[in-house]
Design an enzyme around this catalytic site. Structure first.
Site, PDB file in Angstrom:
ATOM      1  N   TYR A  78      -1.322  -0.634  10.577  1.00  0.00           N
ATOM      2  CA  TYR A  78      -1.502  -1.111   9.194  1.00  0.00           C
ATOM      3  C   TYR A  78      -0.277  -0.737   8.357  1.00  0.00           C
ATOM      4  O   TYR A  78       0.253  -1.571   7.614  1.00  0.00           O
ATOM      5  CB  TYR A  78      -2.774  -0.486   8.612  1.00  0.00           C
ATOM      6  CG  TYR A  78      -3.005  -0.799   7.155  1.00  0.00           C
ATOM      7  CD1 TYR A  78      -3.337  -2.092   6.741  1.00  0.00           C
ATOM      8  CD2 TYR A  78      -2.898   0.197   6.173  1.00  0.00           C
ATOM      9  CE1 TYR A  78      -3.546  -2.380   5.397  1.00  0.00           C
ATOM     10  CE2 TYR A  78      -3.110  -0.089   4.836  1.00  0.00           C
ATOM     11  CZ  TYR A  78      -3.424  -1.374   4.454  1.00  0.00           C
ATOM     12  OH  TYR A  78      -3.625  -1.663   3.123  1.00  0.00           O
ATOM     13  N   SER A 111       0.867  -1.180   0.000  1.00  0.00           N
ATOM     14  CA  SER A 111       0.000   0.000   0.000  1.00  0.00           C
ATOM     15  C   SER A 111       0.898   1.222   0.000  1.00  0.00           C
ATOM     16  O   SER A 111       2.024   1.161   0.489  1.00  0.00           O
ATOM     17  CB  SER A 111      -0.852   0.001   1.275  1.00  0.00           C
ATOM     18  OG  SER A 111      -1.441   1.267   1.465  1.00  0.00           O
TER      19      SER A 111
HETATM   20  N1  LIG Z   1      -8.691  -0.962  -0.615  1.00  0.00           N
HETATM   21  C1  LIG Z   1      -7.695  -0.139  -0.349  1.00  0.00           C
HETATM   22  O1  LIG Z   1      -7.928   1.068  -0.114  1.00  0.00           O
HETATM   23  C2  LIG Z   1      -6.272  -0.636  -0.381  1.00  0.00           C
HETATM   24  C3  LIG Z   1      -5.255   0.332  -0.542  1.00  0.00           C
HETATM   25  C4  LIG Z   1      -3.932  -0.110  -0.556  1.00  0.00           C
HETATM   26  C5  LIG Z   1      -3.639  -1.454  -0.435  1.00  0.00           C
HETATM   27  N2  LIG Z   1      -4.633  -2.364  -0.282  1.00  0.00           N
HETATM   28  C6  LIG Z   1      -4.269  -3.766  -0.121  1.00  0.00           C
HETATM   29  O2  LIG Z   1      -4.878  -4.523  -1.138  1.00  0.00           O
HETATM   30  C7  LIG Z   1      -5.043  -5.875  -0.699  1.00  0.00           C
HETATM   31  C8  LIG Z   1      -6.442  -6.349  -1.075  1.00  0.00           C
HETATM   32  O3  LIG Z   1      -7.383  -5.593  -0.343  1.00  0.00           O
HETATM   33  P1  LIG Z   1      -8.755  -5.081  -0.968  1.00  0.00           P
HETATM   34  O4  LIG Z   1      -8.754  -3.609  -0.922  1.00  0.00           O
HETATM   35  O5  LIG Z   1      -9.047  -5.777  -2.227  1.00  0.00           O
HETATM   36  O6  LIG Z   1      -9.768  -5.521   0.205  1.00  0.00           O
HETATM   37  P2  LIG Z   1     -10.958  -6.590   0.241  1.00  0.00           P
HETATM   38  O7  LIG Z   1     -11.938  -6.330  -0.845  1.00  0.00           O
HETATM   39  O8  LIG Z   1     -11.449  -6.552   1.658  1.00  0.00           O
HETATM   40  O9  LIG Z   1     -10.227  -7.968  -0.063  1.00  0.00           O
HETATM   41  C9  LIG Z   1      -9.425  -8.605   0.895  1.00  0.00           C
HETATM   42  C10 LIG Z   1      -9.279 -10.055   0.502  1.00  0.00           C
HETATM   43  O10 LIG Z   1      -8.424 -10.697   1.467  1.00  0.00           O
HETATM   44  C11 LIG Z   1      -9.053 -11.908   1.846  1.00  0.00           C
HETATM   45  N3  LIG Z   1      -8.643 -12.291   3.202  1.00  0.00           N
HETATM   46  C12 LIG Z   1      -8.763 -11.599   4.349  1.00  0.00           C
HETATM   47  N4  LIG Z   1      -8.287 -12.330   5.383  1.00  0.00           N
HETATM   48  C13 LIG Z   1      -7.860 -13.501   4.855  1.00  0.00           C
HETATM   49  C14 LIG Z   1      -7.276 -14.675   5.388  1.00  0.00           C
HETATM   50  N5  LIG Z   1      -7.031 -14.801   6.708  1.00  0.00           N
HETATM   51  N6  LIG Z   1      -6.959 -15.685   4.552  1.00  0.00           N
HETATM   52  C15 LIG Z   1      -7.204 -15.586   3.220  1.00  0.00           C
HETATM   53  N7  LIG Z   1      -7.753 -14.510   2.651  1.00  0.00           N
HETATM   54  C16 LIG Z   1      -8.079 -13.486   3.465  1.00  0.00           C
HETATM   55  C17 LIG Z   1     -10.553 -11.646   1.740  1.00  0.00           C
HETATM   56  O11 LIG Z   1     -11.242 -12.859   1.490  1.00  0.00           O
HETATM   57  P3  LIG Z   1     -12.006 -13.776   2.557  1.00  0.00           P
HETATM   58  O12 LIG Z   1     -12.671 -12.865   3.529  1.00  0.00           O
HETATM   59  O13 LIG Z   1     -12.961 -14.533   1.692  1.00  0.00           O
HETATM   60  O14 LIG Z   1     -10.965 -14.654   3.162  1.00  0.00           O
HETATM   61  C18 LIG Z   1     -10.610 -10.796   0.490  1.00  0.00           C
HETATM   62  O15 LIG Z   1     -10.642 -11.606  -0.657  1.00  0.00           O
HETATM   63  C19 LIG Z   1      -4.743  -5.877   0.794  1.00  0.00           C
HETATM   64  O16 LIG Z   1      -3.478  -6.424   1.035  1.00  0.00           O
HETATM   65  C20 LIG Z   1      -4.760  -4.400   1.171  1.00  0.00           C
HETATM   66  O17 LIG Z   1      -3.901  -4.116   2.249  1.00  0.00           O
HETATM   67  C21 LIG Z   1      -5.946  -1.975  -0.270  1.00  0.00           C
END
Ligand SMILES: NC(=O)c1ccc[n+]([C@@H]2O[C@H](COP(=O)([O-])OP(=O)(O)OC[C@H]3O[C@@H](n4cnc5c(N)ncnc54)[C@H](OP(=O)(O)O)[C@@H]3O)[C@@H](O)[C@H]2O)c1
Length: 261
Positions: A151, A138
């Site tokens: 985080y 991130s």
């Molecule tokens: N959205 C933002 O603003 C943002 C910004 C910068 C970086 N990121 C990064 O992008 C990545 C993806 O996040 P996202 O924004 O797409 O959020 P999201 O829509 O909440 O997706 C998160 C994913 O992680 C999975 N997950 C959570 N805990 C898990 C576990 N213990 N084992 C396996 N899978 C798990 C969830 O699936 P299940 O619940 O089905 O397991 C879901 O598929 C993350 O690493 C986040 O830090 C996000």
């Protein structure tokens, strides 16, 4: 693109969008997360569009699950070319108010989850003599943001890990990349409400998951060290190194506000 790509956290958000985009380009995608129903719907969508996909229900905090994920990918498609360590969760609030179990959970999912998936993939990559590891960090890992120090710390850990690997991999046929999304429209904030009853507010650029996915596809095609899907955010990395004190004041405006339900 004739690559076999495993993706953690593919049931929603960036991981799901990356799976759809990679499959549309011809990659065989092995999608994993804990919610089996959402993975099945994703596989159905990809196969209905003529793509190749396999769902493997798994939890990144389990080393055994990550080994099984890699084994299933190799069984189904004969090899593993790319592992995308994407699963992650957020948390906002002062570190001294953060319950210890939340602290441990963030480290387990974001840091150990990345390491477990990477270690499982590396065993295969070394045997094959090729492989590409991509971690979704991130911009908050590149430069810590107020209100999300915990985080930010977990996302910074991914950076040190990938940078170390890049130096180790030189001349080996293996590659490692790190991706720095800015705020992205996903379930990320919904998960905070689901898990902690937090409603998070804040200002700053917001990008669609599909634009992060497109940047990931480009990185899979042509491995690059660092990927900034929101191009201008790279400036923050430069400022963080050259003007750290001034940048503290700059990022203050991006501090997230948490409203407890
Ligand atoms: N959205 C933002 O603003 C943002 C910004 C910068 C970086 N990121 C990064 O992008 C990545 C993806 O996040 P996202 O924004 O797409 O959020 P999201 O829509 O909440 O997706 C998160 C994913 O992680 C999975 N997950 C959570 N805990 C898990 C576990 N213990 N084992 C396996 N899978 C798990 C969830 O699936 P299940 O619940 O089905 O397991 C879901 O598929 C993350 O690493 C986040 O830090 C996000």
């Amino acid at each position: 693109m004739n690559k076999v790509v495993a993706i953690t956290g593919a049931s929603s958000g960036i991981g799901r969008a990356a799976a759809v985009a990679l499959a549309a380009e011809g990659a065989a995608v092995v999608v994993s997360a804990r919610r089996a129903d959402l993975l099945k719907a994703l596989v159905d969508e990809i196969t209905a569009a003529g793509g190749r996909a396999l769902a493997v229900t798994s939890d990144v905090t389990s080393e055994g699950d990550m080994r099984a994920l890699v084994a299933r990918a190799v069984d189904a498609f004969g090899r593993l070319d790319v592992m995308i360590c994407n699963a992650g969760i957020g948390y906002y609030g002062p570190i001294d108010d953060t319950p210890p179990d939340v602290l441990r959970r963030l480290l387990d999912v974001n840091v150990l989850g990345t390491l477990h998936a990477a270690r499982a993939a590396l065993a295969v990559f070394r045997r094959q003599g090729h492989g590409h590891l991509i971690a979704i960090s991130s911009i908050a890992g590149r430069r810590g943001i107020g209100g999300s120090s915990l985080y930010s710390a977990t996302k910074a850990a991914q950076i040190g890990f990938i940078e170390g690997l890049r130096a180790e991999f030189l001349g080996s046929g293996l590659a490692a990349s790190i991706v720095y999304p800015v705020s992205t429209k996903t379930e990320f904030r919904e998960a905070l409400t689901r898990d902690y009853g937090h409603v998070v507010q804040g200002v700053g650029p917001l990008q669609p998951a599909e634009s992060v996915a497109r940047a990931i596809v480009r990185c899979v095609r042509r491995p690059t060290a660092e990927v900034y899907p929101h191009r201008r955010s790279k400036l923050l990395a430069v400022l963080a190194v050259t003007l750290p004190g001034w940048t503290d004041r700059l990022v203050r405006k991006y501090t997230r506000r948490v409203i407890h339900n």
